[in-house]
Design a protein around this motif. Sequence first.
Motif, PDB file in Angstrom:
ATOM      1  N   GLN A   1      29.699  45.951  28.081  1.00 51.64           N
ATOM      2  CA  GLN A   1      29.988  44.528  28.233  1.00 51.64           C
ATOM      3  C   GLN A   1      31.507  44.349  28.239  1.00 51.64           C
ATOM      4  OE1 GLN A   1      27.520  42.013  28.073  1.00 51.64           O
ATOM      5  NE2 GLN A   1      28.903  40.273  28.240  1.00 51.64           N
ATOM      6  N   VAL A   2      32.018  43.782  29.320  1.00 47.37           N
ATOM      7  CA  VAL A   2      33.452  43.541  29.435  1.00 47.37           C
ATOM      8  C   VAL A   2      33.776  42.174  28.862  1.00 47.37           C
ATOM      9  CG1 VAL A   2      35.373  43.243  31.025  1.00 47.37           C
ATOM     10  CG2 VAL A   2      33.652  45.011  31.462  1.00 47.37           C
ATOM     11  N   GLN A   3      34.793  42.142  28.054  1.00 46.78           N
ATOM     12  CA  GLN A   3      35.281  40.870  27.517  1.00 46.78           C
ATOM     13  C   GLN A   3      36.771  40.763  27.775  1.00 46.78           C
ATOM     14  OE1 GLN A   3      33.981  40.980  23.347  1.00 46.78           O
ATOM     15  NE2 GLN A   3      32.510  39.366  23.836  1.00 46.78           N
ATOM     16  N   LEU A  20      51.725  35.039  28.008  1.00 46.97           N
ATOM     17  CA  LEU A  20      50.283  35.181  27.844  1.00 46.97           C
ATOM     18  C   LEU A  20      49.930  36.650  27.999  1.00 46.97           C
ATOM     19  CD1 LEU A  20      49.031  32.284  30.173  1.00 46.97           C
ATOM     20  CD2 LEU A  20      49.416  32.194  27.708  1.00 46.97           C
ATOM     21  N   SER A  21      48.842  37.043  27.383  1.00 49.66           N
ATOM     22  CA  SER A  21      48.345  38.401  27.535  1.00 49.66           C
ATOM     23  C   SER A  21      46.843  38.347  27.734  1.00 49.66           C
ATOM     24  CB  SER A  21      48.683  39.226  26.297  1.00 49.66           C
ATOM     25  OG  SER A  21      48.238  40.560  26.440  1.00 49.66           O
ATOM     26  N   CYS A  22      46.337  39.263  28.545  1.00 49.93           N
ATOM     27  CA  CYS A  22      44.904  39.330  28.805  1.00 49.93           C
ATOM     28  C   CYS A  22      44.477  40.791  28.682  1.00 49.93           C
ATOM     29  CB  CYS A  22      44.587  38.797  30.196  1.00 49.93           C
ATOM     30  SG  CYS A  22      42.842  38.878  30.639  1.00 49.93           S
ATOM     31  N   ALA A  23      43.591  41.064  27.761  1.00 49.56           N
ATOM     32  CA  ALA A  23      43.111  42.417  27.528  1.00 49.56           C
ATOM     33  C   ALA A  23      41.633  42.498  27.878  1.00 49.56           C
ATOM     34  CB  ALA A  23      43.317  42.803  26.065  1.00 49.56           C
ATOM     35  N   ALA A  24      41.297  43.445  28.737  1.00 48.46           N
ATOM     36  CA  ALA A  24      39.909  43.627  29.158  1.00 48.46           C
ATOM     37  C   ALA A  24      39.283  44.739  28.324  1.00 48.46           C
ATOM     38  CB  ALA A  24      39.846  43.972  30.639  1.00 48.46           C
ATOM     39  N   SER A  25      38.556  44.345  27.301  1.00 49.59           N
ATOM     40  CA  SER A  25      37.904  45.346  26.463  1.00 49.59           C
ATOM     41  C   SER A  25      36.554  45.710  27.049  1.00 49.59           C
ATOM     42  CB  SER A  25      37.731  44.801  25.043  1.00 49.59           C
ATOM     43  OG  SER A  25      36.827  43.711  25.041  1.00 49.59           O
ATOM     44  N   GLY A  26      36.175  46.981  26.924  1.00 46.02           N
ATOM     45  CA  GLY A  26      34.883  47.418  27.417  1.00 46.02           C
ATOM     46  C   GLY A  26      34.874  47.824  28.882  1.00 46.02           C
ATOM     47  N   TYR A  27      36.002  47.695  29.560  1.00 40.82           N
ATOM     48  CA  TYR A  27      36.059  48.070  30.978  1.00 40.82           C
ATOM     49  C   TYR A  27      36.323  49.558  31.079  1.00 40.82           C
ATOM     50  CZ  TYR A  27      37.186  48.011  35.933  1.00 40.82           C
ATOM     51  OH  TYR A  27      37.181  48.234  37.288  1.00 40.82           O
ATOM     52  N   THR A  28      35.487  50.262  31.832  1.00 36.12           N
ATOM     53  CA  THR A  28      35.593  51.712  31.899  1.00 36.12           C
ATOM     54  C   THR A  28      36.112  52.225  33.233  1.00 36.12           C
ATOM     55  OG1 THR A  28      33.282  51.860  32.588  1.00 36.12           O
ATOM     56  CG2 THR A  28      33.730  52.002  30.224  1.00 36.12           C
ATOM     57  N   GLY A  29      36.377  51.302  34.181  1.00 32.02           N
ATOM     58  CA  GLY A  29      36.885  51.732  35.472  1.00 32.02           C
ATOM     59  C   GLY A  29      38.339  52.155  35.392  1.00 32.02           C
ATOM     60  N   SER A  30      38.849  52.711  36.473  1.00 32.98           N
ATOM     61  CA  SER A  30      40.214  53.198  36.477  1.00 32.98           C
ATOM     62  C   SER A  30      41.215  52.095  36.784  1.00 32.98           C
ATOM     63  CB  SER A  30      40.372  54.325  37.500  1.00 32.98           C
ATOM     64  OG  SER A  30      39.955  53.880  38.779  1.00 32.98           O
ATOM     65  N   ASN A  31      40.839  51.121  37.578  1.00 35.31           N
ATOM     66  CA  ASN A  31      41.716  50.009  37.904  1.00 35.31           C
ATOM     67  C   ASN A  31      40.937  48.704  37.823  1.00 35.31           C
ATOM     68  OD1 ASN A  31      42.877  52.405  39.904  1.00 35.31           O
ATOM     69  ND2 ASN A  31      44.442  51.251  38.833  1.00 35.31           N
ATOM     70  N   ALA A  99      37.527  40.697  38.160  1.00 33.02           N
ATOM     71  CA  ALA A  99      36.401  41.048  39.016  1.00 33.02           C
ATOM     72  C   ALA A  99      35.749  42.330  38.521  1.00 33.02           C
ATOM     73  CB  ALA A  99      36.875  41.233  40.449  1.00 33.02           C
ATOM     74  N   ARG A 100      34.442  42.411  38.710  1.00 38.72           N
ATOM     75  CA  ARG A 100      33.707  43.610  38.335  1.00 38.72           C
ATOM     76  C   ARG A 100      33.932  44.703  39.356  1.00 38.72           C
ATOM     77  NH1 ARG A 100      28.639  41.773  38.640  1.00 38.72           N
ATOM     78  NH2 ARG A 100      28.606  41.101  36.462  1.00 38.72           N
ATOM     79  N   GLY A 101      34.193  45.916  38.885  1.00 36.78           N
ATOM     80  CA  GLY A 101      34.226  47.054  39.783  1.00 36.78           C
ATOM     81  C   GLY A 101      35.459  47.137  40.645  1.00 36.78           C
ATOM     82  N   PRO A 102      35.598  48.204  41.391  1.00 38.76           N
ATOM     83  CA  PRO A 102      36.749  48.346  42.283  1.00 38.76           C
ATOM     84  C   PRO A 102      36.646  47.379  43.459  1.00 38.76           C
ATOM     85  CG  PRO A 102      35.200  50.138  42.620  1.00 38.76           C
ATOM     86  CD  PRO A 102      34.696  49.362  41.444  1.00 38.76           C
ATOM     87  N   VAL A 103      37.767  46.789  43.839  1.00 43.49           N
ATOM     88  CA  VAL A 103      37.834  45.902  44.991  1.00 43.49           C
ATOM     89  C   VAL A 103      39.049  46.277  45.819  1.00 43.49           C
ATOM     90  CG1 VAL A 103      36.695  44.000  43.784  1.00 43.49           C
ATOM     91  CG2 VAL A 103      39.175  44.154  43.754  1.00 43.49           C
ATOM     92  N   GLU A 104      39.059  45.853  47.058  1.00 41.73           N
ATOM     93  CA  GLU A 104      40.230  46.054  47.895  1.00 41.73           C
ATOM     94  C   GLU A 104      41.374  45.161  47.402  1.00 41.73           C
ATOM     95  OE1 GLU A 104      38.482  48.935  50.182  1.00 41.73           O
ATOM     96  OE2 GLU A 104      40.540  48.203  50.343  1.00 41.73           O
ATOM     97  N   LEU A 105      42.592  45.605  47.611  1.00 37.73           N
ATOM     98  CA  LEU A 105      43.746  44.833  47.147  1.00 37.73           C
ATOM     99  C   LEU A 105      43.762  43.433  47.752  1.00 37.73           C
ATOM    100  CD1 LEU A 105      46.629  47.487  47.165  1.00 37.73           C
ATOM    101  CD2 LEU A 105      45.171  46.763  45.273  1.00 37.73           C
ATOM    102  N   LEU A 120      34.539  35.738  40.676  1.00 44.05           N
ATOM    103  CA  LEU A 120      35.054  36.500  39.540  1.00 44.05           C
ATOM    104  C   LEU A 120      34.000  36.567  38.451  1.00 44.05           C
ATOM    105  CD1 LEU A 120      38.597  35.021  39.758  1.00 44.05           C
ATOM    106  CD2 LEU A 120      38.025  37.432  40.048  1.00 44.05           C
ATOM    107  N   ASP A 121      33.927  37.734  37.830  1.00 43.67           N
ATOM    108  CA  ASP A 121      32.801  38.027  36.952  1.00 43.67           C
ATOM    109  C   ASP A 121      33.085  37.830  35.466  1.00 43.67           C
ATOM    110  OD1 ASP A 121      32.830  40.488  39.272  1.00 43.67           O
ATOM    111  OD2 ASP A 121      31.022  39.249  39.088  1.00 43.67           O
ATOM    112  N   TYR A 122      34.335  37.947  35.109  1.00 37.70           N
ATOM    113  CA  TYR A 122      34.679  37.882  33.697  1.00 37.70           C
ATOM    114  C   TYR A 122      35.760  36.837  33.477  1.00 37.70           C
ATOM    115  CZ  TYR A 122      32.637  42.535  34.237  1.00 37.70           C
ATOM    116  OH  TYR A 122      31.824  43.587  34.572  1.00 37.70           O
ATOM    117  N   TRP A 123      35.634  36.100  32.391  1.00 40.10           N
ATOM    118  CA  TRP A 123      36.589  35.029  32.078  1.00 40.10           C
ATOM    119  C   TRP A 123      36.989  35.089  30.609  1.00 40.10           C
ATOM    120  CZ3 TRP A 123      38.610  31.404  35.473  1.00 40.10           C
ATOM    121  CH2 TRP A 123      38.079  31.441  36.766  1.00 40.10           C
TER     122      TRP A 123
END
Length: 133
Positions: A1-3, A20-31, A99-105, A120-123
């Motif tokens: 679960q990404v938060q 401001l800072s935004c930290a994506a916890s639980g994200y396992t992708g590379s980018n 956004a969830r998963g890899p996307v194009e730039l 967008l999947d996560y807020w």
Amino acid sequence: QVQLVESGGGSVQPGGSLSLSCAASGYTGSNLCLGWFRQAPGKDREGLVAVYTGAGALYYAESVVGRFLASQATAKNTVSLVMNNLKPEDTATYYCAAARGPVELLQCRNYFAQGAETDLDYWGQGTQVTVSS
């Protein structure tokens, strides 16, 4: 679960700076594609900044270009936004989104440049920025 966990914000006088800072916890992708929207009372949500970790900032709204600077923090999947020369019209609730998963730039850029909130999947929880004298 990404938060997405936001921190920072607050109150400042015109011309001042906040971050401001935004930290994506639980994200396992590379980018990760993430960025910020803001919403002022009575106005539509506005896409401000798009960042692709590993590639840097892809988009700044015209209203903030030259004043806001996004950068990747040393912590993985954490992005910071430094806001300089703040104006009263910057007063709003700021939301980090990703956004969830890899996307194009280009797709990452367009999520925020075109205000594609529903794609967008996560807020984050939102953080208040108030600029007043």
